[in-house]
Design a protein around this motif. Structure first.
Motif, PDB file in Angstrom:
ATOM      1  N   UNK A  78       0.497  -1.575  -0.613  1.00  0.00           N
ATOM      2  CA  UNK A  78       0.210  -0.103   0.189  1.00  0.00           C
ATOM      3  C   UNK A  78       1.220   1.208  -0.253  1.00  0.00           C
ATOM      4  N   UNK A  79       0.711   1.890  -0.841  1.00  0.00           N
ATOM      5  CA  UNK A  79       1.781   3.475  -0.665  1.00  0.00           C
ATOM      6  C   UNK A  79       0.619   4.303  -0.271  1.00  0.00           C
ATOM      7  N   UNK A  80       0.830   5.458   0.512  1.00  0.00           N
ATOM      8  CA  UNK A  80       0.372   6.509   1.557  1.00  0.00           C
ATOM      9  C   UNK A  80       0.566   7.790   0.316  1.00  0.00           C
ATOM     10  N   UNK A  81      -0.884   7.764  -0.498  1.00  0.00           N
ATOM     11  CA  UNK A  81      -0.456   9.706  -1.435  1.00  0.00           C
ATOM     12  C   UNK A  81      -0.371  10.121  -0.676  1.00  0.00           C
ATOM     13  N   UNK A  82       0.210  11.466  -0.377  1.00  0.00           N
ATOM     14  CA  UNK A  82       0.660  12.470   0.088  1.00  0.00           C
ATOM     15  C   UNK A  82       0.415  14.173  -0.422  1.00  0.00           C
ATOM     16  N   UNK A  83      -1.027  13.838  -1.294  1.00  0.00           N
ATOM     17  CA  UNK A  83      -1.660  14.400  -2.030  1.00  0.00           C
ATOM     18  C   UNK A  83      -2.120  15.286  -1.215  1.00  0.00           C
ATOM     19  N   UNK A  84      -2.789  14.676   0.630  1.00  0.00           N
ATOM     20  CA  UNK A  84      -3.975  15.655   1.409  1.00  0.00           C
ATOM     21  C   UNK A  84      -2.461  16.564   2.392  1.00  0.00           C
ATOM     22  N   UNK A  85      -1.132  16.025   2.427  1.00  0.00           N
ATOM     23  CA  UNK A  85      -0.477  16.390   3.696  1.00  0.00           C
ATOM     24  C   UNK A  85      -0.456  18.295   2.987  1.00  0.00           C
ATOM     25  N   UNK A  86      -1.020  18.926   4.186  1.00  0.00           N
ATOM     26  CA  UNK A  86      -0.827  20.380   4.223  1.00  0.00           C
ATOM     27  C   UNK A  86      -2.369  20.373   3.722  1.00  0.00           C
ATOM     28  N   UNK A  87      -2.540  20.250   2.559  1.00  0.00           N
ATOM     29  CA  UNK A  87      -4.197  20.723   2.562  1.00  0.00           C
ATOM     30  C   UNK A  87      -4.957  19.493   3.595  1.00  0.00           C
ATOM     31  N   UNK A  88      -5.643  18.703   2.755  1.00  0.00           N
ATOM     32  CA  UNK A  88      -6.778  18.308   3.931  1.00  0.00           C
ATOM     33  C   UNK A  88      -6.161  17.898   4.738  1.00  0.00           C
ATOM     34  N   UNK A  89      -5.315  17.240   5.278  1.00  0.00           N
ATOM     35  CA  UNK A  89      -4.630  16.970   6.344  1.00  0.00           C
ATOM     36  C   UNK A  89      -3.616  17.995   6.873  1.00  0.00           C
ATOM     37  N   UNK A  90      -3.653  18.144   8.427  1.00  0.00           N
ATOM     38  CA  UNK A  90      -2.639  20.419   8.433  1.00  0.00           C
ATOM     39  C   UNK A  90      -1.806  19.022   8.656  1.00  0.00           C
ATOM     40  N   UNK A  91      -0.943  19.562   8.947  1.00  0.00           N
ATOM     41  CA  UNK A  91       0.682  19.330  10.058  1.00  0.00           C
ATOM     42  C   UNK A  91       0.620  17.753  11.070  1.00  0.00           C
ATOM     43  N   UNK A  92       0.372  18.509  12.088  1.00  0.00           N
ATOM     44  CA  UNK A  92      -0.230  17.375  13.256  1.00  0.00           C
ATOM     45  C   UNK A  92      -1.161  16.547  12.440  1.00  0.00           C
ATOM     46  N   UNK A  93      -2.131  16.394  12.448  1.00  0.00           N
ATOM     47  CA  UNK A  93      -3.052  15.534  11.424  1.00  0.00           C
ATOM     48  C   UNK A  93      -1.842  14.091  10.601  1.00  0.00           C
ATOM     49  N   UNK A  94      -1.373  14.599   9.896  1.00  0.00           N
ATOM     50  CA  UNK A  94      -0.279  14.794   8.542  1.00  0.00           C
ATOM     51  C   UNK A  94       0.773  13.221   9.044  1.00  0.00           C
ATOM     52  N   UNK A  95       1.522  14.003  10.267  1.00  0.00           N
ATOM     53  CA  UNK A  95       2.559  13.349  10.984  1.00  0.00           C
ATOM     54  C   UNK A  95       2.135  12.249  11.276  1.00  0.00           C
ATOM     55  N   UNK A  96       0.912  12.511  12.733  1.00  0.00           N
ATOM     56  CA  UNK A  96      -0.142  10.970  13.186  1.00  0.00           C
ATOM     57  C   UNK A  96      -0.244  10.318  11.811  1.00  0.00           C
ATOM     58  N   UNK A  97      -0.996  10.458  10.968  1.00  0.00           N
ATOM     59  CA  UNK A  97      -0.986   9.952   9.973  1.00  0.00           C
ATOM     60  C   UNK A  97       0.142   9.054   9.359  1.00  0.00           C
ATOM     61  N   UNK A  98       0.559   9.635   8.929  1.00  0.00           N
ATOM     62  CA  UNK A  98       2.344   8.479   9.177  1.00  0.00           C
ATOM     63  C   UNK A  98       2.986   8.130   9.689  1.00  0.00           C
ATOM     64  N   UNK A  99       3.107   8.271  11.215  1.00  0.00           N
ATOM     65  CA  UNK A  99       3.102   7.203  12.203  1.00  0.00           C
ATOM     66  C   UNK A  99       2.925   5.934  12.332  1.00  0.00           C
ATOM     67  N   UNK A 100       1.330   6.213  11.785  1.00  0.00           N
ATOM     68  CA  UNK A 100       0.908   5.387  12.222  1.00  0.00           C
ATOM     69  C   UNK A 100       0.844   4.354  10.824  1.00  0.00           C
ATOM     70  N   UNK A 101       1.049   4.874   9.481  1.00  0.00           N
ATOM     71  CA  UNK A 101       1.576   3.876   8.924  1.00  0.00           C
ATOM     72  C   UNK A 101       2.581   3.110   8.641  1.00  0.00           C
TER      73      UNK A 101
END
Length: 318
Positions: free
Chosen positions: A16-39
């Protein structure tokens, strides 16, 4: 979890590849970091972005996604060895576009700086550039691979003849070859990839990492009428075209398979892609941890034959 190799490269990862198009857009930095950690904590590693993400958003100029990934790596540098980072250039940025040597060299250095890293695992030509000789593009990539800035190269949004031409040039000139293709491919858009493009990927042994794997969220099942289109910023633009007899037939087949396997529509739609011979890993995005859970379940789901047949029939290209 069994890993898959990306084409003829030495890049291997859980599929599974995580698509980073949402980072800094519909997912702010804090949420993006949490998603990357969980991934990463779930055993996955492939993160796909591009210099142009998210230039389409008001007030954005591009580079926002890469910058968020870079800030995540800065917090814990040890994470760099746990992820494979894929990015792209070629689409219009404030300082230019295309696949000329000059633009590629400039773009790679800019991406490295934003990503806070010394190397990019997979660097992709985001779209074809027919104004630049492919030999120039591939030679530029060769220089950057030799310099240690890139590990492997891929293509995105290329048509089959141009992909074949690139492979021929690589062989004849001794230049680096594309190891992957990132095409638009999902259950309601099968005809975009299946046919000459898929045949070329199989012929050359390219890894395939499709984007819009869930048809802008339509295949999750959350959009079933025009009244549902307001559920996300992508709804009106990306999903409305699927609200027709074909789309609803595909949804029913996916619904039935999800019920049979006691799982989500998301997991079924991705599992279908994963059983395609050409596909290495679908690219998928999430903006919360609940969405991520359904995405990451797909590699563990083995669809039964009857479900695959029903989904194939409902989604068959016209």
């Amino acid at each position: 979890m069994q890993k898959r190799r990306l084409g003829k490269s030495d890049l291997e990862f859980a599929p599974i590849a995580f698509g980073g198009n949402v980072f800094g857009w519909t997912a702010d930095e804090a949420i993006s970091h949490k998603l990357l950690d969980a991934f990463v904590d779930a055993g996955f590693s492939f993160v796909d972005t591009a210099d142009v993400y998210s230039r389409w958003a008001e007030g954005h100029k591009g580079g926002e996604s890469e910058t968020v990934i870079g800030s995540w790596l800065r917090k814990d540098p040890a994470k760099r060895d746990k992820v494979l980072i894929a990015t792209k250039c070629g689409m219009e940025m404030p300082d230019g576009k295309g696949l000329s040597r000059a633009h590629i060299v400039k773009s790679v250095d800019a991406s490295l700086k934003r990503l806070n890293t010394d190397r990019i695992d997979l660097f992709q030509s985001h779209q074809d550039d027919k104004d630049t000789p492919q030999e120039e593009t591939l030679a530029a990539y060769g220089e950057l691979i030799k310099a240690g800035k890139l590990r492997a190269i891929g293509a995105s949004n290329f048509e089959a003849p141009r992909l074949a031409e690139a492979a021929k040039i690589s062989k004849e000139k001794g230049l680096p070859a594309y190891v992957s293709l990132q095409p638009h491919y999902n259950l309601v858009e099968r005809g975009v990839f299946e046919g000459p493009l898929e045949d070329e990927c199989l012929k050359e042994g390219l890894g395939v990492i499709p984007y819009w794997s869930l048809a802008s969220g339509f295949l999750t099942g959350k959009y079933r009428s025009e009244a549902d289109l307001g559920k996300s910023v992508r709804g009106p633009r990306g999903v409305k075209k699927y609200l027709n007899d074909k789309g609803f037939a595909v949804l029913k087949a996916v619904d039935d398979a999800a019920k049979k396997h006691n799982t989500s529509n998301t997991t079924v739609a991705l599992a279908w892609l994963l059983q395609r011979k050409a596909v290495t890993a679908p690219i998928v995005s999430a903006t919360n941890l609940n969405q991520l859970k359904d995405l990451l379940a797909a590699p563990q789901l083995k669809l039964d034959g009857d479900s695959v047949t029903a989904i194939d029939k409902a989604s068959a290209p016209a």
